[in-house]
Scaffold this active site. Structure first.
Site, PDB file in Angstrom:
ATOM      1  N   LYS A  12       0.863  -1.193   0.000  1.00 46.25           N
ATOM      2  CA  LYS A  12       0.000   0.000   0.000  1.00 46.25           C
ATOM      3  C   LYS A  12       0.891   1.232   0.000  1.00 46.25           C
ATOM      4  O   LYS A  12       1.757   1.380   0.860  1.00 46.25           O
ATOM      5  CB  LYS A  12      -0.899  -0.014   1.237  1.00 46.25           C
ATOM      6  CG  LYS A  12      -2.089   0.893   1.123  1.00 46.25           C
ATOM      7  CD  LYS A  12      -3.130   0.393   0.112  1.00 46.25           C
ATOM      8  CE  LYS A  12      -4.312  -0.285   0.778  1.00 46.25           C
ATOM      9  NZ  LYS A  12      -5.135  -1.036  -0.163  1.00 46.25           N
ATOM     10  N   THR A  57      -2.544  -5.891   0.610  1.00 44.65           N
ATOM     11  CA  THR A  57      -2.040  -4.515   0.762  1.00 44.65           C
ATOM     12  C   THR A  57      -2.849  -3.797   1.843  1.00 44.65           C
ATOM     13  O   THR A  57      -2.332  -2.949   2.565  1.00 44.65           O
ATOM     14  CB  THR A  57      -2.109  -3.712  -0.556  1.00 44.65           C
ATOM     15  OG1 THR A  57      -3.465  -3.522  -0.934  1.00 44.65           O
ATOM     16  CG2 THR A  57      -1.351  -4.403  -1.676  1.00 44.65           C
ATOM     17  N   ASP A  58      -4.127  -4.177   1.965  1.00 43.64           N
ATOM     18  CA  ASP A  58      -4.964  -3.574   3.008  1.00 43.64           C
ATOM     19  C   ASP A  58      -4.384  -3.844   4.393  1.00 43.64           C
ATOM     20  O   ASP A  58      -4.423  -2.987   5.277  1.00 43.64           O
ATOM     21  CB  ASP A  58      -6.389  -4.142   2.901  1.00 43.64           C
ATOM     22  CG  ASP A  58      -7.345  -3.418   3.836  1.00 43.64           C
ATOM     23  OD1 ASP A  58      -7.592  -2.220   3.597  1.00 43.64           O
ATOM     24  OD2 ASP A  58      -7.803  -4.040   4.813  1.00 43.64           O
ATOM     25  N   PHE A 166     -17.158  20.185  16.535  1.00 42.39           N
ATOM     26  CA  PHE A 166     -18.161  20.442  15.498  1.00 42.39           C
ATOM     27  C   PHE A 166     -19.393  19.605  15.817  1.00 42.39           C
ATOM     28  O   PHE A 166     -19.354  18.386  15.726  1.00 42.39           O
ATOM     29  CB  PHE A 166     -17.620  20.108  14.098  1.00 42.39           C
ATOM     30  CG  PHE A 166     -18.568  20.519  12.998  1.00 42.39           C
ATOM     31  CD1 PHE A 166     -18.828  21.863  12.758  1.00 42.39           C
ATOM     32  CD2 PHE A 166     -19.221  19.561  12.217  1.00 42.39           C
ATOM     33  CE1 PHE A 166     -19.723  22.254  11.753  1.00 42.39           C
ATOM     34  CE2 PHE A 166     -20.104  19.940  11.210  1.00 42.39           C
ATOM     35  CZ  PHE A 166     -20.355  21.287  10.986  1.00 42.39           C
ATOM     36  N   ARG A 183     -11.631  17.455  17.989  1.00 45.91           N
ATOM     37  CA  ARG A 183     -11.143  16.985  16.701  1.00 45.91           C
ATOM     38  C   ARG A 183      -9.907  17.777  16.306  1.00 45.91           C
ATOM     39  O   ARG A 183      -9.582  18.788  16.935  1.00 45.91           O
ATOM     40  CB  ARG A 183     -12.234  17.138  15.621  1.00 45.91           C
ATOM     41  CG  ARG A 183     -12.590  18.580  15.328  1.00 45.91           C
ATOM     42  CD  ARG A 183     -13.546  18.728  14.137  1.00 45.91           C
ATOM     43  NE  ARG A 183     -13.753  20.150  13.837  1.00 45.91           N
ATOM     44  CZ  ARG A 183     -14.430  20.605  12.788  1.00 45.91           C
ATOM     45  NH1 ARG A 183     -14.989  19.767  11.939  1.00 45.91           N
ATOM     46  NH2 ARG A 183     -14.547  21.900  12.581  1.00 45.91           N
ATOM     47  N   GLN A 231     -15.746  27.843  10.033  1.00 49.93           N
ATOM     48  CA  GLN A 231     -16.319  29.142   9.678  1.00 49.93           C
ATOM     49  C   GLN A 231     -16.025  30.168  10.781  1.00 49.93           C
ATOM     50  O   GLN A 231     -15.666  31.321  10.513  1.00 49.93           O
ATOM     51  CB  GLN A 231     -17.850  29.013   9.493  1.00 49.93           C
ATOM     52  CG  GLN A 231     -18.288  28.283   8.234  1.00 49.93           C
ATOM     53  CD  GLN A 231     -18.424  26.781   8.383  1.00 49.93           C
ATOM     54  OE1 GLN A 231     -17.755  26.130   9.178  1.00 49.93           O
ATOM     55  NE2 GLN A 231     -19.312  26.194   7.572  1.00 49.93           N
ATOM     56  N   ASN A 257     -11.094  22.248   4.594  1.00 47.86           N
ATOM     57  CA  ASN A 257     -11.095  21.553   5.886  1.00 47.86           C
ATOM     58  C   ASN A 257     -10.363  20.227   5.657  1.00 47.86           C
ATOM     59  O   ASN A 257     -10.922  19.297   5.088  1.00 47.86           O
ATOM     60  CB  ASN A 257     -12.550  21.342   6.336  1.00 47.86           C
ATOM     61  CG  ASN A 257     -12.650  20.844   7.767  1.00 47.86           C
ATOM     62  OD1 ASN A 257     -11.640  20.527   8.384  1.00 47.86           O
ATOM     63  ND2 ASN A 257     -13.863  20.773   8.289  1.00 47.86           N
ATOM     64  N   HIS A 259      -9.527  17.024   6.489  1.00 48.28           N
ATOM     65  CA  HIS A 259     -10.093  16.090   7.459  1.00 48.28           C
ATOM     66  C   HIS A 259      -9.058  15.088   7.972  1.00 48.28           C
ATOM     67  O   HIS A 259      -8.285  14.526   7.196  1.00 48.28           O
ATOM     68  CB  HIS A 259     -11.265  15.331   6.839  1.00 48.28           C
ATOM     69  CG  HIS A 259     -12.350  16.228   6.336  1.00 48.28           C
ATOM     70  ND1 HIS A 259     -13.026  17.105   7.154  1.00 48.28           N
ATOM     71  CD2 HIS A 259     -12.865  16.401   5.099  1.00 48.28           C
ATOM     72  CE1 HIS A 259     -13.924  17.771   6.446  1.00 48.28           C
ATOM     73  NE2 HIS A 259     -13.842  17.365   5.189  1.00 48.28           N
TER      74      HIS A 259
HETATM   75  O1  LIG Z   1     -15.926  23.291  10.650  1.00 49.17           O
HETATM   76  C1  LIG Z   1     -16.719  22.648   9.938  1.00 49.17           C
HETATM   77  N1  LIG Z   1     -17.673  23.317   9.233  1.00 49.17           N
HETATM   78  C2  LIG Z   1     -18.595  22.675   8.448  1.00 49.17           C
HETATM   79  O2  LIG Z   1     -19.470  23.322   7.804  1.00 49.17           O
HETATM   80  C3  LIG Z   1     -18.505  21.276   8.392  1.00 49.17           C
HETATM   81  N2  LIG Z   1     -19.237  20.328   7.720  1.00 49.17           N
HETATM   82  C4  LIG Z   1     -18.688  19.120   8.029  1.00 49.17           C
HETATM   83  O3  LIG Z   1     -19.102  18.028   7.585  1.00 49.17           O
HETATM   84  N3  LIG Z   1     -17.646  19.271   8.895  1.00 49.17           N
HETATM   85  C5  LIG Z   1     -17.507  20.604   9.124  1.00 49.17           C
HETATM   86  N4  LIG Z   1     -16.641  21.302   9.891  1.00 49.17           N
END
Ligand SMILES: O=c1[nH]c(=O)c2[nH]c(=O)[nH]c2[nH]1
Length: 307
Positions: A12, A57-58, A166, A183, A231, A257, A259
């Site tokens: 992987k 590979t997983d 969030f 998070r 935001q 964002n 993730h």
């Molecule tokens: O800070 C965030 N704003 C969002 O609008 C949003 N939407 C999401 O799925 N995660 C997040 N995180």
């Protein structure tokens, strides 16, 4: 047989593992991109399709994440040595393991002068900017009378390893996202700010100082905001600049964002206490907004921050 199999390897590639080590409220990051390539007695799988010698590979991917928890990441070399030894010594058909690792370096964001309005400056032990310079940009427009200067930066990668939540969002029948109370918040800042210097009659801003200060205020606001959404953090970053730099009237941000998903280590009997994350590259949330000095007309084009 008219053909024979030559050199072959498999595994992987590009496992993006982020390990947060919590030393009290001081956090340490290791951010790696780990690629595994294994070779050995793999003739059969190529010639006949027998998978009898094939470790998936997983599984090599899972091993990378599980080892981050079990052994920690002391250094990329140490981590790679652990992995390579594991594959070769635990799998009889595997004779060679090649582990390639890229490491992304992070440095701590310096806090404001001890009197943060948001959280105690002491708390900012979990805010990082990725090493390596961002790109500074500017656009100058002149029609013989008036000037417009829009400056900014792109690719300034930052992360808070805590103080981000969030929750409380709209849920419809397609919503599966779990509410998050602690998070990782990470983004690549792209920002453009507009100067209110428009005429040769006005005193010209000190462009170097202004850039340096705008960048500093933006980073400090990122580090010092306890975030309930990206935001909200964006708005804090923008208003910190507008409030501290009188030469800037408007700022627009485009913030992906980035993730980071907690990896489920339960199947391997390991507890993941907010330590090991998978850093996804796409898709990503994209949060964009303008912050303005009250009373001024917005002039930065909506799509300018994506250039
Ligand atoms: O800070 C965030 N704003 C969002 O609008 C949003 N939407 C999401 O799925 N995660 C997040 N995180």
């Amino acid at each position: 047989m008219p053909t024979i199999l030559g050199q072959n390897q498999y595994g992987k590639a590009e496992n993006r593992v982020v390990k947060i080590t919590r030393d009290g409220d001081t956090h340490h990051i290791k951010d790696l991109n780990v690629s595994v390539a294994l070779s050995g007695d793999m003739d059969d799988v190529h010639y006949s399709g027998s998978n009898a010698n094939v470790l998936p590979t997983d599984t090599t991917k899972n091993t990378v994440f599980a080892f981050a928890k079990e052994h920690g990441i002391e250094s990329a070399e140490q981590f790679g040595i652990h992995l390579a030894r594991h594959f070769v010594s635990s799998q009889e058909p595997i004779h060679r393991a090649r582990i390639r690792i890229e490491e992304y370096a992070w440095e701590r964001i310096a806090t404001s002068d001890g009197n943060s309005r948001f959280i105690g400056a002491d708390d900012v032990k979990h805010s990082f900017a990725r090493k390596g310079q961002e790109t500074r940009v500017t656009q100058i427009t002149y029609d013989g009378e008036s000037w417009e200067v829009i400056s900014g930066l792109k690719d300034l990668t930052v992360m808070n390893s805590t103080n981000s939540e969030f929750w409380g969002y709209v849920k419809d029948k397609y919503t599966t996202l779990k509410e998050a109370y602690d998070r990782i918040l990470a983004t690549d800042v792209s920002a453009r700010w507009r100067y209110n210097w428009t005429s040769d009659e006005q005193r010209m801003p000190n462009w170097e100082k202004s850039y340096e200060q705008a960048r500093k205020h933006m980073l400090q606001a990122f580090a010092e905001t306890y975030s309930l959404s990206l935001q909200q953090t964006l708005y804090q970053m923008g208003s910190r600049i507008i409030n501290s730099r009188s030469e800037i009237d408007e700022i627009r941000f485009s913030l992906p964002n980035n993730h980071h998903f907690l990896v489920d280590l339960e199947p391997f009997g390991l507890k993941n206490d907010h330590e090991v994350y998978f850093a996804a590259d796409r898709p990503y949330g994209l949060i964009e907004a303008t912050v303005l000095r009250d009373g001024v007309e917005p002039k930065i084009p909506v799509d300018m921050t994506n250039l």
